[in-house]
Design a protein around this motif. Structure first.
Motif, short mmCIF file in Angstrom:
data_model
loop_
_atom_site.label_atom_id
_atom_site.label_comp_id
_atom_site.label_asym_id
_atom_site.label_seq_id
_atom_site.Cartn_x
_atom_site.Cartn_y
_atom_site.Cartn_z
N LEU A 1 0.91 -1.20 0.06
CA LEU A 1 0.02 0.07 0.02
C LEU A 1 0.70 1.20 -0.04
O LEU A 1 0.25 2.44 -0.32
N LEU A 2 2.25 1.24 0.45
CA LEU A 2 2.95 2.15 0.41
C LEU A 2 3.19 3.17 -0.95
O LEU A 2 3.02 4.21 -1.10
N PRO A 3 3.46 2.07 -2.02
CA PRO A 3 3.31 3.05 -3.43
C PRO A 3 2.14 3.45 -3.77
O PRO A 3 1.99 4.66 -4.65
N ALA A 4 0.93 2.91 -3.32
CA ALA A 4 -0.42 3.75 -3.43
C ALA A 4 -0.48 5.08 -2.93
O ALA A 4 -1.17 6.03 -3.41
N PHE A 5 0.13 5.09 -1.88
CA PHE A 5 -0.04 6.45 -0.93
C PHE A 5 0.98 7.34 -1.58
O PHE A 5 0.69 8.61 -1.79
N VAL A 6 2.04 6.85 -2.09
CA VAL A 6 3.04 7.95 -2.88
C VAL A 6 2.47 8.25 -4.15
O VAL A 6 2.27 9.54 -4.63
N ALA A 7 1.81 7.37 -4.90
CA ALA A 7 1.10 7.85 -6.21
C ALA A 7 -0.19 8.75 -5.99
O ALA A 7 -0.26 9.81 -6.72
N TYR A 8 -0.95 8.57 -4.67
CA TYR A 8 -1.92 9.53 -4.72
C TYR A 8 -1.36 10.85 -4.30
O TYR A 8 -1.83 11.87 -4.79
N LEU A 9 -0.42 10.89 -3.53
CA LEU A 9 0.12 12.35 -3.22
C LEU A 9 0.80 12.96 -4.45
O LEU A 9 0.49 14.22 -4.60
N ASN A 10 1.30 12.26 -5.15
CA ASN A 10 1.98 12.63 -6.43
C ASN A 10 0.86 13.29 -7.52
O ASN A 10 1.03 14.31 -7.69
N ARG A 11 -0.17 12.65 -7.54
CA ARG A 11 -1.28 12.92 -8.48
C ARG A 11 -2.32 14.15 -7.81
O ARG A 11 -2.42 15.16 -8.44
N PHE A 12 -2.83 13.86 -6.50
CA PHE A 12 -3.82 14.69 -6.02
C PHE A 12 -3.23 15.74 -5.00
O PHE A 12 -3.99 16.68 -4.67
#
Length: 163
Positions: A124-135
């Protein structure tokens, strides 16, 4: 579609809506839930208590350094209003990362994932990073480019988003 700056054009739905600290709290719960739901995904992590504490301590130190630098420059800490920034902070920890507060949150979550010692929770850590990057980060960068122009563009070219 990406702009020449590499930033995705605005999609206002979730942009700057969820404060990153709240998102991190949700990620903590999701990681715990994933570890509980998939106990078979456990990982052997020797010294996980010490290793996880080191990640969390490093994350706290990096994030705190970012907060201190923002305070020293008397600029906003509100992640939902990047257009209210009063200056581009380039010194201290900001010489090495444009987002030390978010990096600190990610390091803390990595520590939590190591403590849980579960592949499902760490996934789930990459999902957190991806969300922060995008939104979070991309909308902040658009707002800061609009506010500070070439000064922020030069900073973006000189310092990486994460590390």
């Amino acid at each position: 579609m990406r702009l020449r700056s590499g930033i995705v054009p605005s999609v206002p739905s979730l942009e700057l809506k969820v404060p990153p600290v709240l998102l991190a709290a949700v990620a903590v719960l999701a990681m715990w839930g994933a570890a509980a739901a998939w106990p078979g995904a456990g990982l052997p992590v020797p010294g996980r208590g010490v290793l996880s504490a080191l990640f969390v301590a490093l994350g706290a130190a990096v994030a705190l350094a970012g907060v201190v630098a923002f305070r020293a420059h008397r600029t906003t800490l509100n992640p939902t209003r990047p257009g209210a920034a009063s200056s581009v902070v380039r010194d201290g920890v900001y010489r090495h990362t444009r987002n030390p507060m978010y990096l600190g949150l990610a390091l803390g979550l990595a520590g939590w994932g190591v403590y849980l010692a579960n592949a499902a929770s760490l996934a789930l850590l990459p999902a957190f990073v991806a969300y922060l990057n995008r939104f979070q980060i991309e909308p902040e960068e658009r707002a800061l480019l609009a506010r500070f122009g070439a000064e922020f563009a030069d900073y973006m070219a000189a310092v990486r988003r994460w590390v």
